[in-house]
Design an enzyme around this catalytic site. Structure first.
Site, short mmCIF file in Angstrom:
data_model
loop_
_atom_site.label_atom_id
_atom_site.label_comp_id
_atom_site.label_asym_id
_atom_site.label_seq_id
_atom_site.Cartn_x
_atom_site.Cartn_y
_atom_site.Cartn_z
N ASP A 55 7.63 -9.25 0.06
CA ASP A 55 8.34 -8.03 -0.28
C ASP A 55 9.10 -7.48 0.92
O ASP A 55 8.50 -6.96 1.86
CB ASP A 55 7.34 -6.99 -0.80
CG ASP A 55 6.84 -7.34 -2.18
OD1 ASP A 55 7.68 -7.47 -3.09
OD2 ASP A 55 5.62 -7.51 -2.35
N PHE A 163 6.10 0.32 -3.12
CA PHE A 163 4.69 0.38 -2.71
C PHE A 163 3.82 -0.48 -3.61
O PHE A 163 4.09 -0.61 -4.81
CB PHE A 163 4.19 1.83 -2.77
CG PHE A 163 4.99 2.75 -1.90
CD1 PHE A 163 4.69 2.89 -0.55
CD2 PHE A 163 6.07 3.45 -2.42
CE1 PHE A 163 5.45 3.72 0.27
CE2 PHE A 163 6.84 4.29 -1.60
CZ PHE A 163 6.53 4.41 -0.26
N ASP A 192 6.63 -7.91 -11.89
CA ASP A 192 6.14 -7.48 -10.58
C ASP A 192 5.75 -6.01 -10.61
O ASP A 192 6.59 -5.15 -10.86
CB ASP A 192 7.25 -7.71 -9.53
CG ASP A 192 6.79 -7.38 -8.12
OD1 ASP A 192 5.63 -7.00 -7.91
OD2 ASP A 192 7.64 -7.52 -7.21
C1 DX5 Z 1 6.45 -3.33 -5.15
C2 DX5 Z 1 6.42 -4.80 -4.80
C3 DX5 Z 1 5.31 -5.54 -5.47
C4 DX5 Z 1 3.95 -4.95 -5.21
C5 DX5 Z 1 2.87 -5.63 -5.98
O1 DX5 Z 1 7.55 -2.75 -4.56
O2 DX5 Z 1 7.62 -5.42 -5.20
O3 DX5 Z 1 5.38 -6.93 -5.18
O4 DX5 Z 1 3.64 -4.87 -3.88
O5 DX5 Z 1 1.66 -4.97 -5.70
P1 DX5 Z 1 0.69 -4.48 -6.85
O6 DX5 Z 1 0.24 -5.70 -7.60
O7 DX5 Z 1 -0.40 -3.79 -6.13
O8 DX5 Z 1 1.48 -3.55 -7.75
ZN ZN Z 2 7.72 -7.66 -5.09
#
Ligand code: DX5
Ligand code: ZN
Length: 237
Positions: A55, A163, A192
């Site tokens: 990310d 986040f 996602d």
């Molecule tokens: C959010 C990111 C995700 C996220 C996934 O901005 O793109 O990839 O970190 O984390 P969880 O599974 O905790 O939502």
């Molecule tokens: Zn992501």
């Protein structure tokens, strides 16, 4: 940094490999222990994952700041598995070549970050990588449908990007269903945000191929157990 032909490899094969293996869980390394990055990569590989999701946040397109190509390079040095770089950044065209050189196999940009995604998706494909297009929970499916032929992957965001650890937005299910009926197996569908034992089956049933998982792996004591359980739930759907 310019991209020399020596670096241009058919990285699109990595996405095809993931597609053939679908449904697959991809760990979002956002919540891993960056002080022990290599150990964390090894741990998720030992847990059975077939690719990594990285990310990238710029503090501008999203209100959080993470890392750039250097961490992609560090992961590339630690594994040959496909690397899925989620570019939550403004002006992605400025950085695509650097992420390709760092070893990204898939680069996904946001439709909300650009006026016209076509040139950037074409730029990504020119590096040999697979081109992905993501869209946020408030953005309708109609915002990405004009670009179906320009991308190899569509990413439905089920949280607002920025986040980890947020709650799954159920609007993603209907979006996946709509996209699946439009693209069939032509384009890979990824979801996602907020994917857990409670939400993964609904997304799988709606047509998602790849499931990005952060907290439901990294905030659990046993990565292997988590990946196994999530994968089973996705496969059974
Ligand atoms: C959010 C990111 C995700 C996220 C996934 O901005 O793109 O990839 O970190 O984390 P969880 O599974 O905790 O939502
Ligand atoms: Zn992501």
């Amino acid at each position: 940094m310019s991209l020399s032909t020596a670096h241009v490899m058919p990285r699109i094969e990595s996405l095809k490999q993931l597609h053939r293996g679908a449904p697959l869980v991809l760990p979002s390394m956002l919540l891993c222990d960056f002080g022990n990055l290599q150990r964390e990569v090894e741990a998720v590989i030992a847990a059975g994952v077939k690719g990594l999701h990285l990310d990238v946040m710029d503090g501008h397109f999203v209100p959080n700041l993470t890392y750039g190509p250097m961490i992609v390079s560090a992961c590339r040095a630690a594994t040959d598995l496909p690397i899925d770089a989620h570019l939550m950044i403004s002006e992605p065209s400025r950085y695509v070549d650097q992420f390709a050189q760092a070893g990204a196999d898939i680069m996904t940009i946001h439709v909300e970050a650009v006026d016209d995604p076509r040139p950037v998706l074409a730029q990504i494909r020119r590096t040999g990588a697979a081109a992905g297009l993501a869209f946020n929970p408030p953005t309708p499916v109609s915002a990405v449908t004009p670009f179906i032929d320009d991308c190899d992957l569509l990413m439905v965001m089920s949280v607002m990007p920025g986040f980890g650890g947020q709650q799954f937005d159920p609007r993603a299910i209907e979006k996946l269903r709509q996209l699946k009926s439009l693209v069939g197996d032509r384009v890979v569908l990824e979801v996602d945000g907020g994917i857990s034992n409670e939400t993964i089956a609904g997304c799988a049933e709606a047509g998602a191929d790849l499931f990005v998982v952060g907290s439901a792996i990294f905030r659990c004591p046993d990565y292997t157990e988590s990946v196994k359980k999530l994968s089973e739930l996705a496969r059974r759907a």
